[in-house]
Design an enzyme around this catalytic site. Structure first.
Site, PDB file in Angstrom:
ATOM      1  N   GLU A 104       0.836  -1.215   0.000  1.00  0.00           N
ATOM      2  CA  GLU A 104       0.000   0.000   0.000  1.00  0.00           C
ATOM      3  C   GLU A 104       0.868   1.261   0.000  1.00  0.00           C
ATOM      4  OE1 GLU A 104      -4.094  -0.921   2.301  1.00  0.00           O
ATOM      5  OE2 GLU A 104      -2.271  -1.518   3.402  1.00  0.00           O
ATOM      6  N   GLU A 124      -3.360  -9.632   3.939  1.00  0.00           N
ATOM      7  CA  GLU A 124      -4.165  -9.317   5.125  1.00  0.00           C
ATOM      8  C   GLU A 124      -5.259 -10.365   5.379  1.00  0.00           C
ATOM      9  OE1 GLU A 124      -2.540  -5.283   3.874  1.00  0.00           O
ATOM     10  OE2 GLU A 124      -3.117  -7.162   2.923  1.00  0.00           O
TER      11      GLU A 124
HETATM   12  N1  T1G Z   1       4.697  -7.185  11.877  1.00  0.00           N
HETATM   13  C1  T1G Z   1       5.450  -7.530  12.947  1.00  0.00           C
HETATM   14  N2  T1G Z   1       6.382  -8.543  12.945  1.00  0.00           N
HETATM   15  C2  T1G Z   1       6.550  -9.180  11.796  1.00  0.00           C
HETATM   16  C3  T1G Z   1       5.799  -8.885  10.619  1.00  0.00           C
HETATM   17  C4  T1G Z   1       4.837  -7.824  10.696  1.00  0.00           C
HETATM   18  N3  T1G Z   1       4.101  -7.460   9.639  1.00  0.00           N
HETATM   19  N4  T1G Z   1       6.196  -9.731   9.640  1.00  0.00           N
HETATM   20  C5  T1G Z   1       7.158 -10.507  10.171  1.00  0.00           C
HETATM   21  N5  T1G Z   1       7.370 -10.198  11.459  1.00  0.00           N
HETATM   22  C6  T1G Z   1       8.361 -10.807  12.366  1.00  0.00           C
HETATM   23  C7  T1G Z   1       8.089 -12.288  12.623  1.00  0.00           C
HETATM   24  O1  T1G Z   1       7.190 -12.469  13.685  1.00  0.00           O
HETATM   25  C8  T1G Z   1       9.474 -12.817  12.959  1.00  0.00           C
HETATM   26  O2  T1G Z   1       9.732 -12.481  14.296  1.00  0.00           O
HETATM   27  C9  T1G Z   1      10.380 -11.979  12.070  1.00  0.00           C
HETATM   28  O3  T1G Z   1       9.605 -10.816  11.710  1.00  0.00           O
HETATM   29  C10 T1G Z   1      10.782 -12.686  10.809  1.00  0.00           C
HETATM   30  O4  T1G Z   1       9.602 -13.148  10.162  1.00  0.00           O
HETATM   31  C11 T1G Z   1      -2.826  -1.760   7.041  1.00  0.00           C
HETATM   32  C12 T1G Z   1      -3.282  -4.204   8.236  1.00  0.00           C
HETATM   33  C13 T1G Z   1       7.741 -10.946   5.508  1.00  0.00           C
HETATM   34  C14 T1G Z   1       7.377 -12.999   4.206  1.00  0.00           C
HETATM   35  O5  T1G Z   1       0.969 -10.330   6.694  1.00  0.00           O
HETATM   36  O6  T1G Z   1       4.632 -13.002   5.735  1.00  0.00           O
HETATM   37  O7  T1G Z   1      -0.250  -4.576   6.618  1.00  0.00           O
HETATM   38  O8  T1G Z   1       9.903 -14.755  15.242  1.00  0.00           O
HETATM   39  O9  T1G Z   1      10.120 -15.575  10.449  1.00  0.00           O
HETATM   40  O10 T1G Z   1      10.128 -16.451   6.863  1.00  0.00           O
HETATM   41  O11 T1G Z   1      -3.266  -3.040   5.226  1.00  0.00           O
HETATM   42  O12 T1G Z   1       7.275 -12.612   7.866  1.00  0.00           O
HETATM   43  O13 T1G Z   1      11.953 -13.531  14.570  1.00  0.00           O
HETATM   44  O14 T1G Z   1      10.579 -12.777  16.543  1.00  0.00           O
HETATM   45  O15 T1G Z   1       8.188 -14.829   9.007  1.00  0.00           O
HETATM   46  O16 T1G Z   1      11.648 -14.572   6.092  1.00  0.00           O
HETATM   47  C15 T1G Z   1       0.451  -7.669   6.351  1.00  0.00           C
HETATM   48  C16 T1G Z   1       3.679 -10.957   7.391  1.00  0.00           C
HETATM   49  C17 T1G Z   1       0.326  -7.153   7.730  1.00  0.00           C
HETATM   50  C18 T1G Z   1       3.283 -10.191   6.192  1.00  0.00           C
HETATM   51  C19 T1G Z   1       9.217 -12.876   5.925  1.00  0.00           C
HETATM   52  N6  T1G Z   1       1.751  -8.314   6.187  1.00  0.00           N
HETATM   53  N7  T1G Z   1       5.039 -11.431   7.327  1.00  0.00           N
HETATM   54  O17 T1G Z   1       9.165 -14.256   6.129  1.00  0.00           O
HETATM   55  O18 T1G Z   1      10.566 -14.421   8.273  1.00  0.00           O
HETATM   56  S1  T1G Z   1      -1.276  -6.454   7.980  1.00  0.00           S
HETATM   57  C20 T1G Z   1       1.897  -9.625   6.389  1.00  0.00           C
HETATM   58  C21 T1G Z   1       5.394 -12.456   6.510  1.00  0.00           C
HETATM   59  C22 T1G Z   1      -1.235  -4.964   7.117  1.00  0.00           C
HETATM   60  C23 T1G Z   1      -2.408  -2.960   6.288  1.00  0.00           C
HETATM   61  C24 T1G Z   1      -2.539  -4.240   7.020  1.00  0.00           C
HETATM   62  C25 T1G Z   1       6.800 -12.947   6.622  1.00  0.00           C
HETATM   63  C26 T1G Z   1       7.765 -12.400   5.555  1.00  0.00           C
HETATM   64  P1  T1G Z   1      10.579 -13.427  15.198  1.00  0.00           P
HETATM   65  P2  T1G Z   1       9.567 -14.602   9.497  1.00  0.00           P
HETATM   66  P3  T1G Z   1      10.453 -15.012   6.805  1.00  0.00           P
END
Ligand code: T1G
Length: 687
Positions: A104, A124
């Protein structure tokens, strides 16, 4: 505390660099930093602005750890509106994965460029949410309604090559992204490129019937989930009202989802999945063994699927069978599976050939002399497994990891069949093994730390979700399944029909009802497992008598065209079979059971609270490290509805006291043998 956002003028370009490891999530300091950086760019000499990120990825979304806490300003939509409003071109430079609020961010910019390996997406919906910072209003305007709906309701990221085709990205940057993006921004300045605000663009032509069509598909594909429907409503609003009003609809629906139980459950699973990969008592610096080659004993359904999982990750596999005929049969199953994946568009022809080429076969154990890992995947005969491990002990090189894919057997006993129990571990895959994400990693008494650490990391390499389990009969998942199936069959003999039990569980959210699962897995699997146990260990005969009778009638389920249901040979569609009702009534009479009306709510509570009560025991015994691990097992391995968060999260959402009272009620009605509340449940409910 320095800001995770840095702003500096480089030539004509104001460069905004986000540096918030590990994934540049849009935490409050990042939002504030972006807001302030744009304010600076509004007033300085820059001719264009570049947004780029440090680290392994572009912004991967809003900071999920902030959800459920009091929201802090600045809000994301306000930040994005300020970026978009800037009166000089804003370029977003993408590497890694621009996801959710990250994608976004790029849609608020006026131009987007990316390295060839980057991906973009709006996941999301996998958190029970919708893109709540303008995504549902800007994306349809830029990429069209159909593409926008597909990206948002699937939640799956796409490679930038596809994004380029859809017009979601304008430029691919080969080589160094920062250099290339800066040069491109200078180019845009040089040719007085316009400021392209997506919110001011009209939504392209589209077929208005797409919304209802997709509502129907989403209701099937994501049964019980609200978020996909809300996404469709928002995109439809984008086609019917100006950006400002459409954004209001988006905000309202986003807040409803954010405050709802479904998103809370799915966010719980997001973090529980990542937590499950961590072993609390394993030193972080445990050196892992290298696994560059794998051997698999047995090329049946499981062996073939496991081989594909490793080959798909680029690891060569040797499949071992007792004779050539069995080996060719196993390899042809693998060929068929790859052909099926190509036909369904899951894999390209070239990729399938490349993976298939990594799988070879042999009938000679000596061909395993140099492999790094061997996985035994033969049928559940404990003596046969011990014989195989003794043989592997002689053949395999020192340091090779010896794993068993058993679903039930005692891994300590199997390890004792070797001189190297420290190298033995359980790797319990789920059928079909090339599809199912869950991998139970079973730590035996003598399993060495480096073997455990290696297998937990290897699981992620082959795109599995690892959960560690201690040794007990059935480990985490199958052990909990016993009370679940017990209650399903007791409900049937006490008065419900198989269809009523299955429909009650499917309406509640299970991917498939227990009796239909029994028919799919094969009624003989449970029958043989029971026959292998002394009668007194088989449990309440009323809970398996009907299944035993069906098995002895040769009704083994889908594979024989009949089980608890009969199946159409062509469509494989199931139908009720009066013969089964006759068996049920006859066996109920034999037990002196007066059959009664059983409300769906009782069926659900008996099956789900059976899971929860056993789950409590598994946590208190340390078989599972934490309750969240159990939720991951059930969500990724047993079709438990993700929007209920798994059995243990569900118990919390219902209220532990309520669960405890209901379990006590069942104890009083159905007996303490099946329904004694687990000590942890008593403790949590009473303290
Ligand atoms: N927020 C906070 N922590 C996050 C995070 C996030 N969005 N994404 C990852 N982490 C932390 C995760 O918990 C882990 O922590 C570390 O980063 C490494 O992640 C307004 C409402 C990016 C593909 O859904 O899919 O945006 O365990 O182990 O395998 O519209 O993380 O080390 O303490 O997964 O390399 C939308 C979520 C949010 C993407 C990387 N975004 N993340 O994968 O590493 S909602 C998502 C992922 C939003 C808006 C809305 C994956 C990754 P720790 P990892 P990875």
């Amino acid at each position: 505390m320095s800001s995770p956002v840095h702003y500096a003028l480089e030539g004509n370009i104001g460069v905004i660099t986000v540096d918030n490891p590990p994934v540049n999530a849009l935490s409050q300091p990042v939002r504030e930093g972006l807001f302030d950086a744009i304010a600076e760019a509004e007033g300085d000499a820059s001719k264009a602005v570049l947004i780029i990120c440090e680290g392994r990825t572009f912004i991967a979304g809003a900071d999920i750890t902030e959800f459920g806490k009091p929201p802090a300003e600045p809000w994301l939509p306000a930040v994005f509106d300020r970026i978009e409003a800037l009166d000089k071109p804003v370029v977003a430079a993408i590497h890694g994965t621009a996801l959710g609020g990250g994608f976004e961010t790029t849609l608020a910019a006026h131009y987007r460029c990316a390295v060839p390996t980057a991906k973009v997406g709006l996941p999301e919906v996998k958190l029970g949410l919708l893109p709540g910072a303008g995504g549902t209003q800007r994306l349809p305007r830029l990429g069209g309604v159909e593409a926008a709906l597909e990206l948002m309701t699937s939640g799956s990221p796409i490679p930038v090559s596809r994004a380029l085709e859809l017009g979601l990205v304008d430029q691919i940057i080969e080589g160094d992204l920062r250099e290339g993006a800066l040069a491109w921004a200078e180019e845009l300045v040089a040719k007085h490129a316009p400021v392209l605000r997506i919110s001011e663009q009209a939504v392209p032509e589209h077929d208005a019937a797409v919304f209802d069509r997709l509502r129907g598909m989403a209701a099937k594909r994501a049964r019980g989930q609200i978020a996909p429907q809300s996404i469709i409503d928002c995109v439809e609003a984008a086609t019917q009202m100006p950006f400002i009003e459409g954004s209001r609809v988006e905000r309202e629906k986003f807040m409803q989802l954010m405050q709802g139980p479904q998103s809370a459950a799915m966010r719980h699973l997001f973090f529980a999945e990542r937590q499950a990969a961590k072993i609390d008592d394993l030193p972080k610096d445990t050196v892992k063994r290298s696994v560059e080659s794998v051997g698999i004993i047995g090329s049946g359904t499981m062996g073939g699927g496991i081989a594909m999982s490793f080959a798909n990750a680029g690891i060569p596999v040797t499949l071992i069978e007792i004779n050539d005929e069995a080996l060719q049969r196993g390899l042809s199953i693998v060929d068929r599976n790859y052909a099926g994946s190509v036909k369904r568009g899951k894999l390209s022809e070239g990729r399938a050939e490349k993976c298939r080429a990594l799988i070879s076969g042999s009938t000679d154990y000596d061909s395993l002399a140099d492999v790094d890992l061997v996985i035994e995947a033969v049928f559940e005969d404990p003596d046969l497994k011990k014989t195989i491990f003794a043989r592997l002990d002689n053949v395999c090189k020192p340091g090779a990891i010896l794993a068993t894919n058993t679903s039930y057997q005692d891994v300590d006993e199997i390890a004792a069949a070797t001189e190297r129990p420290q190298d033995v571990i359980g790797l319990h895959f789920f059928s079909p093994a090339n599809i199912m994400k869950l991998l139970e990693v079973v730590r035996a008494d003598k399993t060495a730390n480096d073997v455990l650490a290696t297998c937990m990391a290897l699981a992620r390499k082959i795109s599995k979700v690892p959960v560690m389990s201690g040794v007990c009969y059935g480990f985490i998942g199958n052990r909990m399944l016993q009370p679940y199936f017990r209650e399903a069959q007791l409900c049937v003999i006490e008065g419900a029909t198989p269809e009523q039990v299955d429909n009650a569980m499917e309406s509640w959210g299970m991917a498939m009802g227990p009796l239909r699962v029994a028919d799919l897995a094969g009624i003989d699997v449970g029958y043989k497992a029971r026959q292998a146990l002394p009668e007194e260990q088989r449990g309440d005969p009323r809970s398996y008598r009907v299944a035993d009778v069906l098995a002895e009638m040769g009704r083994l389920g889908q594979k024989t065209g009949a089980g608890f249901y009969r199946y159409d040979p062509d469509t494989r569609k199931h139908a009720n079979d009066p013969l089964v009702l006759e068996v049920i009534e006859r066996e109920a009479a034999a037990f002196g059971i007066e059959r009664r009306e059983i409300p769906d709510e009782e069926i659900v509570d008996r099956l789900v609270y059976g899971l929860v009560n056993e789950g409590m025991r598994i946590v208190e015994e340390g078989i599972a490290q934490r309750p969240g691990d159990i939720d991951v097992v059930y969500a990724f391995g047993y079709g438990f509805p993700v929007w209920r968060g798994g059995p243990m999260h569900y118990a919390d959402s219902v209220g532990i006291k309520r669960v405890y009272e209901r379990v006590c009620e069942f104890r009083d009605r159905f007996g303490a043998e099946a329904w004694t509340p687990a000590p942890l449940l008593v403790q949590l409910a009473t303290e």
